[in-house]
Write a protein that holds these residues in place. Structure first.
Motif, PDB file in Angstrom:
ATOM      1  N   TRP A   1      22.300  44.189   9.130  1.00 12.13           N
ATOM      2  CA  TRP A   1      22.569  43.864  10.664  1.00 12.13           C
ATOM      3  C   TRP A   1      23.137  42.249  10.910  1.00 12.13           C
ATOM      4  O   TRP A   1      23.761  41.379  11.391  1.00 12.13           O
ATOM      5  N   ARG A   4      26.895  41.406   9.331  1.00 15.99           N
ATOM      6  CA  ARG A   4      27.098  42.051  11.018  1.00 15.99           C
ATOM      7  C   ARG A   4      27.774  40.976  12.566  1.00 15.99           C
ATOM      8  O   ARG A   4      28.350  40.910  12.450  1.00 15.99           O
ATOM      9  N   LYS A   5      26.723  39.995  12.500  1.00 12.78           N
ATOM     10  CA  LYS A   5      25.635  39.491  13.458  1.00 12.78           C
ATOM     11  C   LYS A   5      26.449  37.661  13.231  1.00 12.78           C
ATOM     12  O   LYS A   5      26.615  37.324  14.260  1.00 12.78           O
ATOM     13  N   ARG A  51      19.250  47.016   5.511  1.00 13.12           N
ATOM     14  CA  ARG A  51      19.407  47.037   6.690  1.00 13.12           C
ATOM     15  C   ARG A  51      19.263  45.638   7.719  1.00 13.12           C
ATOM     16  O   ARG A  51      20.386  45.364   8.331  1.00 13.12           O
TER      17      ARG A  51
END
Length: 427
Positions: free
Chosen positions: A312, A315-316, A308
């Motif tokens: 994240w 992606r960011k 996870r």
């Protein structure tokens, strides 16, 4: 942005180092409570004043190295990500060959080499401290031989793990962590099975205990504990260390009870029998299998959280981290950084479980041998020879101690004797 991230991370690490130094050298309390003065746990009863001073110095330096080296590893992984070093290694590997597993091998070699060079100062300082305080007896060449053996063994194992891991990431975009966990369980059990016969002999020579009278006494205890042991093994450690140790390794038919030759040289037979009864307790109470069960649960949770977080972060912050996709090999330092952080975060819990099991093993050993004096003297010698603190600071105990402190172990023996006397008086 890049310079700001790098500066802040380095500054945070240096600030942490200062805080840890002040805590360990000036604020941490390792003094013995007054109520234990003069008892078996009082270092003044079994150590000279110089030995007490050396144990405090040695333990404090080793504790500082531990607390500095772990976040240093995180800093290293973070910096090679944001400076694009990991991505450069991946491009280098892909530009060298079109064969997938060779690309992985090339990438891992350069990452492993740079990691080794970056972490080497901590390893070398730890080695020098151990030789200075006469814990390690290794020459530099012997130490480097073990270091290089470590490098190649870890490289081979990491190559297998990473090859499978990234194949799963490419195959299962969302549930790769679950597939990785499912495969990690049998792989870990397999490694525990083969370690005593394939990996451990790369570092030391193992052979059946040469003192047959002592071996017969140990096997008698094993028989009374219903342990199907045919041999006790000793390992040649005196050319590497003066420390004392004994342990149980492996599972199933490859289980071994091992004594260091330093233990044989410096402990009396009665003390060795207590130590062996302690190690047998781990088998009797199935601590190895409990450990496997805990690993299964924690690795499930850990891999889920790691997946996870990786998704994240990529992606960011894909541009800042120089990672376009989690399935890219260049994301490996991110995976290693996250898993290292998670392992450190869970270490207080795993150490607490370990200390509980070790306390159970201590109690089993004293009940089996009924020799309190041998138990006390063996603990005192372990502390004296290893220059370990009898009552380490709380933070050190929480994050470093998989065994009870010597104060707790010796106090348990005193309380056990009191309990025994109460039971004898009870009609």
């Amino acid at each position: 942005m890049l310079q700001k991230w790098a500066f802040r991370s380095v500054f945070a690490y240096l600030l942490l180092g200062v805080i840890l130094y002040v805590y360990l050298f000036y604020l941490a309390d390792s003094t013995l409570p007054q109520m234990y003065k003069g008892g078996s746990a009082d270092p003044e009863t079994f150590m000279s004043s110089r030995e007490i001073m050396l144990s405090e110095e040695f333990s404090t330096i080793k504790n500082l190295l531990f607390f500095l080296s772990t976040p240093y590893e995180w800093l290293f992984y973070f910096l090679i990500l944001i400076f694009g070093v990991s991505r450069a290694f991946e491009r280098w590997a892909k530009g060298t060959t079109k064969v997938g597993f060779l690309q992985t091998a090339i990438y891992l070699f350069w990452l492993s080499l740079v990691s080794y060079i970056a972490i080497f100062p901590f390893q070398f300082i730890s080695y020098k401290v151990s030789t200075t305080y006469n814990i390690s007896t290794q020459t530099f060449s012997m130490w480097m031989k073990d270091e290089l053996t470590d490098f190649w063994v870890n490289f081979l194992l990491t190559f297998i793990i990473v090859s499978v891991l990234y194949a799963l990431i490419k195959r299962f975009k969302k549930r790769w962590w679950l597939a990785a966990w499912a495969l990690s369980v049998p792989f870990s059990i397999f490694m525990m099975f083969v370690q005593p016969v394939l990996i451990d002999p790369l570092y030391n020579d193992f052979y059946p205990l040469q003192d047959k009278k002592l071996e017969a006494q140990i096997l008698d205890i094993a028989s009374r504990a219903n342990i199907p042991a045919e041999h006790v093994f000793e390992v040649d450690m005196s050319e590497k260390t003066n420390a004392l140790n004994a342990y149980v390794t492996g599972i199933g038919s490859n289980s071994r009870i091992v004594l260091w030759d330093t233990t044989l040289e410096q402990l009396e037979d009665e003390e060795i029998l207590f130590v062996m009864a302690h190690e047998m307790a781990h088998y009797v109470e199935k601590h190895i299998y409990i450990g496997i069960a805990i690993y299964i649960v924690l690795s499930f949770i850990g891999l889920y959280i790691a997946a996870r977080l990786m998704n994240w972060i990529v992606r960011k912050y894909s541009d800042e981290m120089k990672i376009s996709d989690v399935s890219n090999l260049s994301s490996l330092p991110l995976f290693l950084m996250i898993t290292s952080m998670l392992m450190f975060a869970v270490s207080p819990f795993s150490n607490w479980i370990s200390r509980y099991e070790e306390t159970r093993a201590d109690r089993y050993a004293i009940e089996m041998t009924q020799d309190k004096e041998a138990a006390i003297s063996s603990f005192q010698k372990l502390s004296k020879v290893g220059l370990s603190q009898v009552n380490p600071p709380l933070l050190v105990k929480i994050f470093r101690y998989g065994h009870p402190t010597m104060l707790e172990r010796l106090n348990m023996l005193e309380e056990y004797e009191i309990e025994e006397k109460k039971e004898e008086k009870t009609p």
